[in-house]
Each structure stands twice: as structure tokens, then as C-alpha cells.
Design a protein around this motif. Structure first.
Motif, PDB file in Angstrom:
ATOM      1  N   PHE A   1      40.596  32.424  31.596  1.00 47.02           N
ATOM      2  CA  PHE A   1      40.615  33.086  32.900  1.00 47.02           C
ATOM      3  C   PHE A   1      40.667  32.043  34.015  1.00 47.02           C
ATOM      4  CE2 PHE A   1      39.101  36.404  30.236  1.00 47.02           C
ATOM      5  CZ  PHE A   1      39.329  37.616  30.875  1.00 47.02           C
TER       6      PHE A   1
ATOM      7  N   GLY B   1      39.534  32.350  37.653  1.00 50.55           N
ATOM      8  CA  GLY B   1      38.820  33.350  38.440  1.00 50.55           C
ATOM      9  C   GLY B   1      38.676  34.617  37.612  1.00 50.55           C
ATOM     10  N   THR B   2      39.016  35.743  38.178  1.00 50.20           N
ATOM     11  CA  THR B   2      38.939  37.021  37.453  1.00 50.20           C
ATOM     12  C   THR B   2      40.243  37.359  36.745  1.00 50.20           C
ATOM     13  OG1 THR B   2      39.571  38.201  39.477  1.00 50.20           O
ATOM     14  CG2 THR B   2      37.207  37.955  39.030  1.00 50.20           C
ATOM     15  N   ARG B   3      41.259  36.512  36.883  1.00 47.84           N
ATOM     16  CA  ARG B   3      42.588  36.782  36.322  1.00 47.84           C
ATOM     17  C   ARG B   3      42.700  36.202  34.922  1.00 47.84           C
ATOM     18  NH1 ARG B   3      47.160  33.582  36.438  1.00 47.84           N
ATOM     19  NH2 ARG B   3      46.081  32.132  37.863  1.00 47.84           N
ATOM     20  N   GLN B   4      43.027  37.064  33.940  1.00 46.98           N
ATOM     21  CA  GLN B   4      43.207  36.584  32.572  1.00 46.98           C
ATOM     22  C   GLN B   4      44.530  35.826  32.473  1.00 46.98           C
ATOM     23  OE1 GLN B   4      42.391  39.287  29.285  1.00 46.98           O
ATOM     24  NE2 GLN B   4      43.956  38.295  28.039  1.00 46.98           N
TER      25      GLN B   4
ATOM     26  N   VAL C   1      36.111  30.728  31.614  1.00 48.75           N
ATOM     27  CA  VAL C   1      36.442  31.033  33.006  1.00 48.75           C
ATOM     28  C   VAL C   1      36.445  29.762  33.846  1.00 48.75           C
ATOM     29  CG1 VAL C   1      35.818  32.380  35.047  1.00 48.75           C
ATOM     30  CG2 VAL C   1      35.358  33.297  32.748  1.00 48.75           C
TER      31      VAL C   1
ATOM     32  N   LEU D   1      31.798  35.865  40.905  1.00 52.79           N
ATOM     33  CA  LEU D   1      32.402  35.926  39.576  1.00 52.79           C
ATOM     34  C   LEU D   1      31.455  36.546  38.551  1.00 52.79           C
ATOM     35  CD1 LEU D   1      34.245  32.488  39.240  1.00 52.79           C
ATOM     36  CD2 LEU D   1      35.296  34.758  39.153  1.00 52.79           C
TER      37      LEU D   1
ATOM     38  N   ALA E   1      31.464  40.229  38.788  1.00 50.57           N
ATOM     39  CA  ALA E   1      32.726  40.833  38.357  1.00 50.57           C
ATOM     40  C   ALA E   1      32.948  40.726  36.845  1.00 50.57           C
ATOM     41  CB  ALA E   1      33.888  40.168  39.096  1.00 50.57           C
ATOM     42  N   LEU E   2      32.632  39.598  36.251  1.00 53.82           N
ATOM     43  CA  LEU E   2      32.970  39.351  34.852  1.00 53.82           C
ATOM     44  C   LEU E   2      31.834  39.654  33.884  1.00 53.82           C
ATOM     45  CD1 LEU E   2      34.986  36.018  35.272  1.00 53.82           C
ATOM     46  CD2 LEU E   2      35.893  38.302  34.821  1.00 53.82           C
TER      47      LEU E   2
END
Length: 511
Positions: A21, A23-26, A218, A233, A236-237
């Protein structure tokens, strides 16, 4: 066994599990993660790089870091992670000393200029060459490694001279990683390892067990440590685990207190790499609750000498709770631990001496440096250079590095106990204590103090804080007030720089 086999196995059993990841983007699932590493490995093999060779990674934390690391290992080579914040001359010295065959680096110009005999080939992660590497026909399976085969060459910080390359074998890395499960924390596929500290150091070493368990990895968008970003983060994760130096923990807790955050989404913070003062960890526990584990280790015994468990840190009802907080816990499962005299005689509980450790996690030695190896490894024991003592329950209490001991009027003074006393004063944010040469006493105690707010506390008030906790002869003779303490990229205070400052400055207010 090659540590890259853990990635190959996880990709085979859980190919669609989320892996990398930004940030929050895979960025990749485990199949994609392994595919990139295997492509890089195939390209390296085509270049003639394999077992016994070394490849450097001089990059900031990024989503390509782990595929590169595993690509090197997958090819059977040894990785040489280098702090990307070093000067080009320092990087060049390490690359040349390690005889690296290739360097992954964003800007190779400075390195090429700093290498008088020419730098090895360099590849930037944003280059077409790197894209082609990842797309190469994958090497089907990691090259086999024996337990003693070099896998990770860790260069020391070099605070007392040229850095030394500690050779960590495949067996060392596997012992360290499995010890994490036994002594630090459980890891599940739904967990996420957050890399806010440099991956070239301890934070990067913890990737292995998270890969073995199929957890997420991450990289913050900032690429580093930004407290507000980490708190966001985590929310969110979820199930975030991270390694942090004590100074990072303090900053994170300060940011949380300022915004009312409680660490929601954070599973575990493993802290180490320097002293965590009792007052600071007590505050951290009040704000975040029982989410902390302390580890003590060195590059030569990576992250794996002793650990202070989550249960020990959280057990306020224990009559020795405060004393436990001041320790660095008990020996890791794989580690034999002793405190010894100068002739290597084990000392009784409570006696201060040098900390020695041995076990399957301890380095093979220093690259091309037999003298330093012989000095560090004696009769199978790694001499850490740290002073401390074991209490009757087996908890290890660090005093200081041997070189940081202050000897004043013939008496030993350990900077940490002076620092602990000064931090009880509400006007002290941070402090670091060193010894300064003195014609009458040999050395005197000098405290560099970062105050809370714009107005420093009076030296008399700091003396009073010390009087309630330590002997009079241990109190600082001088206080130097500064806006910040010099630290390296891992958050360790640079006492060598403080000593240099002291020599260059005019006399300050005496305490």
C-alpha cells in the motif's frame, strides 16, 4: 532457507491477499508483489548477480522497496540497505566497501562523482530500466540459501569512525523473525505493518514476519514519520503495527493529545533504538492504552536481545511496575543473555557490567574486518558495548553505552539516570546528558535541555528535581538550553555532536 521463500509461499497460498500500500491505496496483492520480486531476480541473474554478490538499496521508504529487497534475495544475493539521507561520499564508501554489483538509487550523479574508481551500475525506481526489470520473465523460485549464507549487510551508524558492515545471514533473519512471534507480538493476515521509520534499519527487518503471515505493508504517502498522517492511516486501515524510536513515540503521543486522538486503529507500537524514559512511556500508556512493546537489540543482533512485553507494560497493579518500565525486558527466546566483567566473568544480579548476548540471531561478523570481529565476538558472545545489570527476575536494565559513562571525581555517573530525574520537571521536554572534561574532577556532568515553551526553567529548579531522585554528586554542573537535540534519521540523539558543540561554545549558566 532463503527468506524470499516466505514471499513465494504466501503468494502461492494467498495470491489475492492485499500486500503493498501507498497510503490507503493498494499497489499490489501478494501475487503481484511476488511477480515483481521474481522479475527483478531474473534480471539480476541475467546480469551475473547471484549467490555471494551484494546489491545496495539507497532509497527512501517507497512501495518499490520491498519488491527490490525480495528481488535481491530471490536471486540469492545479499542486500545492502543504505540510509538514503547519508552524504554521497558516505554512500560511496559503503558501496565500495561492500563491493556492490548494483545500486538502486534515485539520483546516481552524486554517487558517481563520489566514487573515484567509478560507481557500480545504478538503477532508479522511476526509470524505464527498472520497469523492464519488474517485467522480466520471473525466476520461478528463490535461489536456495544455506543458514550461514549472507542475506543482509547492515552498516553501523559510524558514530565512532568508519561504519562496519555486520553480516546477517539467512539463518539470522529467520531466527529474528520467528522470535518476533514468540516475544513481541502475534501477526495475522488482517494486520498491517506501517513503515514510518527508515526501512534501511530496524523497521525494514520486521517486514519478514509480516510477509510470512500474509499481512499488509503500508508506506505513508509522505514516505516517513508524520504523526497526523499516521493517526489518520490507522483509523482508515486498522490493525496497524509499527516500529518507532522513542522520540517518534513521544511526538506521536503529543500530536494525539493535542487533537484528542486515542490511537484508534493502532494495534501495536514496538519501540526501541534508544532510551524510553519512564515518564514518557507512562504518558503514552495513558493516551493510547496497552499498545506498546519495547525491544532492545543492535544491528549485530538485529532487534533481538530483550523485550518488555505488552503485559509487563500494562500491568500497573504489579508492585514493581515502575521498575519494569525502566528496564528493557527479559531475554528474547532465541537469546542467551549475560552481564559480564572485563574478563567475561558473569556478574551477579544487580552488578553493572557489559551486556553480552549469543544465539542464532547474532551476526556472522564484520565484512573484511577481522580485528573488529574478534573484538565484538568473544567465545561466541557478542559484546554489545552497552552497560547494564540484570535484576533477580531477569529484567535487563540499561545504564548507558560504555563510551557515554561519565567518571567524575572517580565516581561512575550514568547519564540515563540523570536524564530520568530531569524529565520529572514539567519544564523539560527533552534532555541529553554528557560528560565534559574538567581539570579538577576529570569530567563534569552537562545537561542539554529542550524546555517546554519559550522560557527555560531555572537551573535551581532543575537541581531540585534531581535532588529528590539522585545523589548530589550526579547533578549537572552546567545546563545548556537548546531548541532541539541533534538526532540521526533513526531518532537517536547524537551525543558526539553535543560534545562537539560543547567544545565550540562559550560557558553557559552553571547549575
Amino acid at each position: 532457507m532463503n527468506p524470499a521463500e516466505w514471499l513465494a509461499r504466501t503468494a502461492r497460498s494467498s495470491p489475492q491477499a492485499p500486500a503493498l500500500f501507498q497510503g490507503t491505496r493498494q499497489v499490489a496483492d501478494y501475487a503481484g508483489f511476488a511477480r515483481r520480486a521474481a522479475g527483478i531476480a531474473a534480471d539480476l541473474r541475467a546480469r551475473g548477480i547471484g549467490r555471494g554478490d551484494r546489491v545496495a538499496i539507497c532509497l527512501p521508504n517507497c512501495a518499490d522497496y520491498l519488491p527490490i529487497l525480495y528481488g535481491i534475495l530471490w536471486a540469492g544475493a545479499s542486500t545492502v540497505p543504505v540510509n538514503h539521507k547519508l552524504h554521497a561520499r558516505e554512500v560511496a564508501w559503503i558501496v565500495n566497501a561492500a563491493s556492490c554489483k548494483l545500486v538502486f538509487i534515485h539520483d546516481s550523479h552524486g554517487l558517481q562523482a563520489a566514487c573515484p574508481l567509478g560507481a557500480p551500475p545504478c538503477i532508479a525506481p522511476d526509470s524505464a530500466a527498472f520497469a523492464a526489470m519488474k517485467a522480466s520473465a520471473p525466476l520461478p523460485w528463490p535461489v536456495a540459501m544455506d543458514p550461514d549464507d549472507p542475506a543482509w549487510l547492515f552498516y553501523t551508524s559510524g558514530t565512532t569512525g568508519r561504519p562496519k558492515g555486520a553480516i546477517l545471514s539467512a539463518g539470522n533473519l529467520l531466527a529474528m523473525s520467528l522470535s518476533y512471534l514468540a516475544d513481541v507480538d502475534a501477526v495475522a493476515p488482517e494486520d498491517a505493518a506501517l513503515y514510518a521509520a527508515p526501512m534501511s534499519h530496524g523497521a525494514g527487518l520486521y517486514n519478514f514476519i509480516h510477509v510470512q503471515r500474509g499481512a499488509r505493508h503500508v508506506i505513508p504517502e509522505s514516505g516517513g514519520f508524520e504523526p497526523a498522517e499516521i493517526l489518520t492511516l490507522a483509523r482508515a486501515l486498522r490493525n496497524i503495527s509499527m516500529f518507532a524510536a522513542p522520540t517518534m513515540v513521544k511526538r506521536l503521543i503529543d500530536a494525539a493529545r493535542a487533537t484528542g486522538a486515542t490511537g484508534d486503529g493502532i494495534k501495536t507500537i514496538v519501540y526501541g533504538g534508544g532510551p524510553m524514559y519512564v515518564a514518557d512511556i507512562q504518558t503514552a500508556l495513558e493516551v493510547f492504552g496497552p499498545k506498546f512493546v519495547q525491544i532492545y537489540g543492535q544491528g549485530e543482533s538485529p532487534m533481538t536481545i530483550s523485550a518488555l512485553s505488552r503485559a509487563d507494560l500494562a500491568n500497573r497493579t504489579h508492585p514493581d511496575w515502575t521498575r519494569h518500565l525502566a528496564s528493557v525486558g527479559r531475554a528474547h527466546s532465541v537469546a542467551e543473555l549475560q552481564v559480564v566483567s572485563s574478563d567475561l566473568t558473569p556478574l551477579a544480579a544487580g552488578e553493572i557490567g557489559e551486556i553480552a548476548v549469543r544465539g542464532p540471531q547474532v551476526m556472522q561478523g564484520y565484512l573484511d574486518n577481522p580485528e573488529a570481529t574478534a573484538q565484538a565476538l568473544r567465545d561466541g558472545w557478542l559484546m554489545t558495548g552497552d552497560l547494564g545489570y540484570l535484576d533477580p527476575e531477569g529484567y535487563l536494565h540499561l545504564q548507558d553505552r560504555a563510551r557515554d559513562l561519565v567518571i567524575s571525581g572517580g565516581s561512575n555517573i550514568y547519564p540515563r539516570e540523570v536524564e530520568e530525574a530531569l524529565l520529572t520537571h514539567a519544564g523539560v521536554s527533552e534532555v541529553s546528558v554528557i560528560g565534559a572534561p574538567d581539570p579538577d574532577w576529570g569530567e563534569i556532568v552537562v545537561a542539554f535541555v529542550v524546555p517546554h515553551g519559550a522560557t527555560p526553567p531555572e537551573p535551581q529548579a532543575l537541581d531540585a528535581a534531581c535532588s529528590g531522585m539522585i545523589a548530589r554528586f550526579k547533578k549537572p554542573k552546567r545546563y545548556v538550553f537548546v531548541t532541539e537535540l541533534p538526532k540521526n534519521s533513526y531518532g537517536k540523539v547524537l551525543k558526539t555532536e553535543l560534545r562537539a558543540r560543547l567544545l565550540a561554545m562559550s560557558p553557559q549558566v552553571a547549575g
